[in-house]
Design a protein around this motif. Sequence first.
Motif, short mmCIF file in Angstrom:
data_model
loop_
_atom_site.label_atom_id
_atom_site.label_comp_id
_atom_site.label_asym_id
_atom_site.label_seq_id
_atom_site.Cartn_x
_atom_site.Cartn_y
_atom_site.Cartn_z
N ARG A 1 0.82 -1.22 0.00
CA ARG A 1 0.00 0.00 0.00
C ARG A 1 0.85 1.27 0.00
NH1 ARG A 1 -3.45 -1.74 -2.50
NH2 ARG A 1 -4.55 0.19 -2.26
N ILE A 2 2.04 1.19 -0.60
CA ILE A 2 2.87 2.38 -0.79
C ILE A 2 3.21 2.46 -2.27
CG2 ILE A 2 3.88 2.37 1.52
CD1 ILE A 2 6.37 1.03 0.33
N GLU A 3 3.47 3.68 -2.73
CA GLU A 3 3.87 3.86 -4.12
C GLU A 3 5.32 3.41 -4.29
OE1 GLU A 3 3.40 7.86 -5.40
OE2 GLU A 3 1.24 7.65 -5.71
N THR A 4 5.56 2.58 -5.28
CA THR A 4 6.92 2.13 -5.55
C THR A 4 7.22 2.22 -7.04
OG1 THR A 4 6.23 -0.19 -5.78
CG2 THR A 4 6.97 0.52 -3.60
N THR A 5 8.48 2.46 -7.33
CA THR A 5 8.98 2.41 -8.71
C THR A 5 9.90 1.21 -8.82
OG1 THR A 5 10.90 3.78 -8.19
CG2 THR A 5 8.90 4.94 -8.91
N ARG A 6 10.45 1.00 -10.00
CA ARG A 6 11.39 -0.12 -10.18
C ARG A 6 12.56 -0.02 -9.20
NH1 ARG A 6 11.82 1.46 -15.53
NH2 ARG A 6 10.05 0.71 -16.68
N GLY A 7 13.09 1.18 -9.05
CA GLY A 7 14.23 1.38 -8.15
C GLY A 7 13.86 1.08 -6.70
N ASP A 8 12.67 1.49 -6.30
CA ASP A 8 12.21 1.18 -4.93
C ASP A 8 12.11 -0.32 -4.73
OD1 ASP A 8 11.90 3.92 -4.44
OD2 ASP A 8 9.80 3.89 -5.14
N ARG A 9 11.56 -1.01 -5.73
CA ARG A 9 11.42 -2.46 -5.61
C ARG A 9 12.78 -3.16 -5.60
NH1 ARG A 9 7.00 -0.88 -8.68
NH2 ARG A 9 7.99 -1.34 -10.68
N LEU A 10 13.75 -2.62 -6.36
CA LEU A 10 15.10 -3.17 -6.31
C LEU A 10 15.69 -3.01 -4.92
CD1 LEU A 10 17.63 -4.38 -7.67
CD2 LEU A 10 18.29 -2.04 -8.25
N PHE A 11 15.52 -1.82 -4.33
CA PHE A 11 16.05 -1.57 -2.99
C PHE A 11 15.39 -2.51 -1.97
CE2 PHE A 11 15.80 0.63 1.10
CZ PHE A 11 17.16 0.75 1.37
N ILE A 12 14.07 -2.65 -2.04
CA ILE A 12 13.35 -3.53 -1.11
C ILE A 12 13.83 -4.97 -1.26
CG2 ILE A 12 11.07 -4.53 -0.60
CD1 ILE A 12 9.90 -1.74 -1.33
N SER A 13 14.04 -5.41 -2.49
CA SER A 13 14.47 -6.80 -2.70
C SER A 13 15.92 -6.99 -2.23
CB SER A 13 14.29 -7.24 -4.14
OG SER A 13 15.02 -6.43 -5.02
N LEU A 14 16.80 -6.01 -2.43
CA LEU A 14 18.18 -6.14 -1.95
C LEU A 14 18.25 -6.12 -0.43
CD1 LEU A 14 20.14 -3.86 -4.46
CD2 LEU A 14 20.18 -6.35 -4.32
N LEU A 15 17.48 -5.25 0.18
CA LEU A 15 17.46 -5.18 1.64
C LEU A 15 16.90 -6.46 2.24
CD1 LEU A 15 18.11 -3.22 3.94
CD2 LEU A 15 15.75 -2.45 3.83
N GLY A 16 15.80 -6.93 1.69
CA GLY A 16 15.22 -8.18 2.16
C GLY A 16 16.16 -9.36 1.95
N SER A 17 16.88 -9.35 0.84
CA SER A 17 17.83 -10.43 0.55
C SER A 17 18.96 -10.46 1.57
CB SER A 17 18.39 -10.29 -0.86
OG SER A 17 17.37 -10.45 -1.81
#
Length: 138
Positions: free
Chosen positions: A89-105
Amino acid sequence: MTIARTRNVNWTVITLSAIGVMAAALATLFAVAPKKDGALDWFAPMISGGWMAWTLPVALFFWVIASLLVTMTLLAIRFPETPRIGILRIETTRGDRLFISLLGSAFLHLIWLYFAGTPLWGATALCLVYAAAVFRWV
């Protein structure tokens, strides 16, 4: 009245140039990697007496991060996007999703190390699935 002319951008040349630069960087990493008895010594320091453990896997990790950033930059320029709202429920762009996936990884790898130890191939496979899910649904 003047007519503005737009320049044709050859994205094939730009993409191939970026691939060439990243491939040359990867080839350089393997060329300067320490060797022992003619084979790559994966865990020997690349910089003797350096302040950080620059081994080939560490250098490859940073090469992958740089490749991801180059790819995301080219995608952002070539195919601009508008932010979207996913399951968080937040606005994300490709870069945001990359950051979220790297942090989660990073956290998934730490959890894997705590519970299962090495090797980390299972954690890496899990992180690839996690990143695909983040890019699809977040």
